[in-house]
Enzyme design. Structure first.
Site, PDB file in Angstrom:
ATOM      1  N   ASP A   1       0.807  -1.231   0.189  1.00  0.00           N
ATOM      2  CA  ASP A   1       0.070   0.132  -0.004  1.00  0.00           C
ATOM      3  C   ASP A   1       1.036   1.258   0.101  1.00  0.00           C
ATOM      4  OD1 ASP A   1      -2.779   0.903   0.452  1.00  0.00           O
ATOM      5  OD2 ASP A   1      -1.722   2.005   1.736  1.00  0.00           O
ATOM      6  N   GLN A   2       0.368   2.180  -0.579  1.00  0.00           N
ATOM      7  CA  GLN A   2       1.220   3.473  -0.676  1.00  0.00           C
ATOM      8  C   GLN A   2       0.436   4.762  -0.341  1.00  0.00           C
ATOM      9  OE1 GLN A   2       2.409   5.633  -4.144  1.00  0.00           O
ATOM     10  NE2 GLN A   2       4.347   5.000  -3.597  1.00  0.00           N
TER      11      GLN A   2
END
Length: 210
Positions: A83-84
């Site tokens: 995830d970012q």
């Protein structure tokens, strides 16, 4: 929906399948660099932050949650979740979604720094134990004109990118520089950290073939 990407199996010395818990084409392209066969399975989870959650806590929690969401469908597998988020002025920024939102975000970044936090989790479904890591990339934005920003958004369409910038596209043209230890992390999957986590699970893309 499950997709299978094939590569040279001789580079892989393991029995467990590798699964990417993501529908992101950017992460799929990055994982393909390792030259290993892998499957793709979309986790479909709620990615909203929890009350009081820090950016670091958010990306690591969601990385693990994505891996766990598909783990039950892949017994004896190594599942990768990632995830970012982008952070600016202490705020978590998501994907802009629209061109106008992307322009507003990028206009606010002029002559400022934006941190991109990218988490990764490697979950061995046989043990249920996740291993996690996180990378921080700092982008230093130059002073760009409104016309440049609008032209950038029109050409690169970074509407599904955290912070409204596509690092693998024309995004670097808006920057003075980038501070990072892993260029792949800004695109969406930190390969340096991922390689270390995979080796801890006995998966080495660079191991000699049979």
């Amino acid at each position: 929906m499950t997709d299978v990407r094939q590569a040279d199996a001789s580079v892989l010395r393991r029995s467990a399948p590798l699964v990417l818990a993501s529908s992101s084409r950017y992460r799929q392209a990055l994982l393909e660099r390792l030259g290993m066969p892998f499957s793709v399975d979309s986790p479909g989870i709620d990615e909203a932050p929890l009350p009081g959650e820090t950016p670091r806590e958010l990306v690591l929690r969601l990385s693990v949650a994505k891996a766990r969401a598909v783990a039950s469908r892949w017994p004896n597998a190594i599942v990768i979740g990632s995830d970012q988020v982008a952070t600016f002025d202490g705020r978590i920024l998501g994907k802009p979604g629209t061109a106008n939102a992307a322009v507003r975000q990028l206009r606010a970044f002029s002559r400022r720094r934006v941190d991109f936090l990218t988490g990764v989790a490697v979950l061995n479904t046989a043990t249920g134990r996740p291993r996690t890591a996180m990378d921080t990339t700092t982008a230093r934005f130059r002073e760009a004109s409104d016309a440049e920003i609008r032209r950038y958004v029109e050409r690169d369409r970074p509407l599904d990118c955290a912070g409204g910038i596509r690092f693998e596209g024309l995004g670097p043209l808006l920057l003075d520089g980038v501070d990072t230890v892993d260029p792949s992390a800004a695109i969406g999957l930190p390969l340096i950290a991922l390689g270390e986590l995979l080796r801890e699970e006995g998966v080495n893309p660079l191991a000699p073939g049979d």
